[in-house]
Design an enzyme around this catalytic site. Structure first.
Site, PDB file in Angstrom:
ATOM      1  CG  ASP A  18      -9.876   2.803   6.668  1.00 57.18           C
ATOM      2  OD1 ASP A  18      -9.828   2.136   7.707  1.00 57.18           O
ATOM      3  OD2 ASP A  18      -9.031   2.715   5.760  1.00 57.18           O
ATOM      4  CD  GLU A  45      -2.712   1.247   2.529  1.00 53.57           C
ATOM      5  OE1 GLU A  45      -2.383   0.515   3.484  1.00 53.57           O
ATOM      6  OE2 GLU A  45      -3.637   2.079   2.587  1.00 53.57           O
TER       7      GLU A  45
END
Lengths: 546, 546
Positions: free
Chosen positions: B465, B382
């Site tokens: 998220d 990431e």
């Protein structure tokens, strides 16, 4: 654990086996090893000292953070003036770059230099659609024209009350008398430069989409075209392009010249200079430059130049066949000068390659008839599209047998085409800064170049239209690439430079000579790096990444 | 020409052979064909009417362009309120999404809903590091805490002169008495929400680098944690997460729960709720939700939930082994609830996976001893790095035998690892909006997802998220993906949804049931699309792209 680390090492090696530098990294000379370490240490140090890496941790949240959003490989138009003061930039500016394979001639010389060349021409005039005032300055573009002597005017200024819109004023007068309330002659220069360059507030603010920035970008060509396409100026422009390229460490260039305009303006102010006459002029300038370098004992720095004949992907009264025949005729007369053929312009909005399959197929047949060889060097995939017409251009470029691909930005979305490019060594002319300014990516770390390199795609780093982003040469592109990676290092940059020669349209013998000269330059360069920076980086040296 | 087109067709087919939708596109039902055409027509129409595609041509340069920089797949925080009003969004909100495989529980429920849940808890208090004034409002974060009843305060406001810094005020009082000069209770809500969400001026302005936006992002977890980790509230939070997921068409979820905090706060305000008790509570809520859906005749919409046990990639007094043993114990007691294990946090700045090789290897040995199976579901890659530690995490995740990869954003830079992921079906949990808000990409057209899909990498779209970007569910992510491509269509989205079930940690029998239920939902959905939109798009229908 030992087993694990061995497995890990092997996996990394396999994963990186297709990289351009994988063979060479196994057999570095002592000097190369040292130069590589030095450059990696400087890069790591400057990542912190210049680009603020590690300057923020995840616990440092400040709602009104005023620190600048900088990082290595960030938006070029903002980074440029920081980058030039770095050691890494100084080093790369001395690196031999090999060949420049993708650059549009009209955007290769710095805007201020072009303006200076224009001011030397008494025939050059400028006009505006309205009298220039502080209120409309930013929104008005200068329009240049070299006039025949009997049309030269005695007007004095674009800014005085009496200025009649669209009347031509001699360029040097317009500059000299640019109103002091606007900032005088220097403000005139800035006004012209801002019409020739893309500035950060446009690229990153008002025109922050590919479509909008292309509108601005196209306008810079409209402004510059009328300056460049005046033969007396053009000769100096070509000369400046060649010499500044050599000064930047480029030893061979293949500029794309836009022959869409069928005539250039001659010294007499008439639009009657044919493409043939342009090539004669180009050849003369090229030979002058070579002679000049030889006189300076620098003949080994420059192998030469060939032209990529281009026209636009648009409809005109005459269709593309006129240009293809024109290109054939020029190749016949100047076989050493014509490198190939391309169709240029904004792929997302202009005609797709599918519209050109028949004429380009015929073009190949005509070459056979005439015993000529003019490789296609087609732009394709300069787009963010996924399955859009511009992205689909990649299929056609490859089916049409293109020798290289201009940009190929979206190629990484195409597994089969990647395979073909590797098999047939179809090189991608990758233009990192161009892609970023023209909003295909917003920074180098987001650019697909590392994907291309790691997958073993043949790549030649190129500058595209450096004058539009206020740069020249290839140092800036190499810089942006080198700061945005921890895998690639100086050796990788050298391999990319060698490859640019390898993928050029030079004849075999010329290519061999160019590659041999490159090795001489490379040795000298790496020795210089080690000599110059050994002491400085002694304390900064760190373990090379895996 | 006919030959050429045949060759072209074949090349495109080969190039796209590895895509997730390649088989299905050959055998569409009549309804699917119609639904696909309708969605493509609506997308094309809205690209122009909503996103202004073709609104600027390359000749439209205006120096002071005031038109908004919009385009399909643009920055989500700016696009969100435009997107929700589109037909395409309405359609996708009804699409069955399959499984949600990558979401951090603490960031799955909308900020305003979380605040509402908190206001229902009389134990919940809030404090600030200074008395809140118009000048410091933006720069001050609320700190929440559920207090034991004997510590409940009778303070009335964070804004009155008498407020002593860091004194706790009952939450509902703090809201009710938030000074009118600041905007009263609604301004209090906005203040809390802005501490829980990333807003566009942060992501695209003040905090426009991955490092800086992660600082803000981390702060949202610090604020939300003290609200969520109060068991009475947590139960309602979990319930809200499950129900809102089902409402969004998600039939199965694998939330990542952060067990870094060893205890949650209980109803008595004491920090003494063990991980075991959390799981008991989770299980109870899960069963309540299932029962409730069954009562509503909606049992086919929801297969269930399993938890991915996560802790942070940081040092703590106890090392990671405590967590691994804790995870083993929980798996033993709740085999149906624990799906796997992961280490989470900002890869660019926290510890690399190489630091965890020994404990994770031991973890596998311990599972063997205990007869347990807890797959690793590791975050890796990431990052924008090319050879950085975070990028190198991909090698370790794969060598450690991860079942899926959290993000894998940089995987496309790794040809060998791509091969392995395809061979071993190691799915990438790709979180498009998360990647963009957290500045790995600045828009969806720049996201590597099309590269992943075209190379046949297994992918499960995920939301990561969503509360931090003011969204919930998966509709937004599917929307951003679908508007940014001309290759993928509704059928592709359906295949991605099916794959999310396929790559989940469901047992074989559960998976079979989930897939069978998906087909029922899909049929109903495609029929609805055709029924609802046939007339509307009749005139907009256009040829499908190649």
């Amino acid at each position: 654990m030992e087993d694990y680390l061995k497995q890990r090492e092997q996996l990394i090696t396999e994963d990186r086996a297709q990289r351009v530098d994988s063979a060479r990294m196994q057999s570095l000379t002592h000097i190369e090893q040292k130069a590589e370490s030095i450059v990696r240490a400087i890069r790591a140090a400057e990542a912190v000292s210049v680009w603020g890496v590690n300057g923020t941790t995840i616990f440092d949240y400040l709602p009104d953070d005023k620190s600048p959003n900088v990082f290595p490989g960030m938006a070029f138009l903002t980074a440029r003036n920081i980058a030039v003061h770095t050691q890494l930039f100084q080093i790369l500016s001395r690196m031999p770059k090999g060949a420049l394979l993708h650059a549009h001639l009209d955007a290769t010389v710095k805007a201020r230099v072009l303006l200076k060349l224009a001011l030397e021409q008494p025939a050059m005039h400028v006009r505006a659609a309205n009298r220039i005032t502080p209120n409309n300055l930013r929104a008005t573009l200068p329009e240049f024209k070299a006039l025949p002597q009997d049309q030269w005017t005695s007007l004095a200024s674009l800014t005085e009350d009496s200025y009649v819109p669209n009347e031509y004023v001699p360029l040097h007068k317009a500059r000299q008398n640019f109103d002091q309330s606007l900032g005088g002659p220097e403000a005139f220069d800035d006004w012209v430069v801002s019409a020739l360059e893309i500035n950060p507030s446009e690229a990153y603010g008002t025109h922050n989409t590919t479509a909008k920035i292309w509108a601005k970008f196209t306008s810079t060509f409209m402004v510059s075209g009328n300056l460049c396409h005046f033969l007396p100026l053009w000769r100096k422009y070509v000369r400046e392009f060649l010499l500044s390229s050599v000064d930047d460490g480029i030893s061979y260039v293949e500029p794309r010249i836009n022959f869409w305009y069928k005539y250039m303006t001659g010294a007499d102010g008439q639009e009657n200079v044919t493409h043939r006459e342009c090539l004669v002029a180009f050849d003369e300038v090229l030979n002058e430059v070579k002679a000049e370098l030889k006189r300076q004992g620098r003949e080994d720095e420059f192998v030469g130049a060939k032209i990529i004949y281009t026209t636009l992907r648009m409809d005109q009264g005459d269709n593309v066949e006129w240009y293809l025949e024109d290109c054939l005729a020029l190749k016949k007369e100047f076989p050493h000068l014509i490198a190939g053929f391309d169709l240029v312009g904004h792929e997302d909005s202009l005609k797709p390659l599918t519209d050109y399959i028949e004429p380009l197929t015929k073009f190949k047949a005509r070459q056979k008839e005439l015993g000529l060889d003019i490789p296609l060097l087609l732009h394709a995939g300069e787009t963010l599209g996924d399955g859009s017409a511009a992205d689909m251009n990649l299929y056609d470029a490859i089916l049409l047998g293109t020798k290289r691909i201009g940009h190929g930005y979206s190629l990484v979305k195409h597994p089969k085409l990647m395979e073909i490019c590797k098999e047939k060594t179809i090189a991608l002319e990758v233009c990192p800064i161009s892609n970023e300014v023209l909003r295909l990516t917003t920074s180098m770390p987001m650019h697909p170049l590392p994907i291309m390199i790691n997958h073993g795609l043949p790549v030649a780093l190129s500058s595209d239209d450096p004058s539009a982003w206020g740069s020249t040469g290839l140092t800036y592109d190499f810089y942006q690439v080198l700061v945005s990676t921890e895998v690639s290092g100086l050796i990788t940059m050298g391999e990319l430079a060698r490859d640019s020669i390898k993928y050029s349209c030079l004849e075999d013998a010329e290519k061999e000579r160019a590659l041999a000269l490159y090795e001489k330059q490379w040795l000298k360069f790496t020795e210089w790096v080690v000599h110059e920076y050994s002491a400085a980086s002694a304390d900064g040296t760190r373990k090379m990444p895996n």
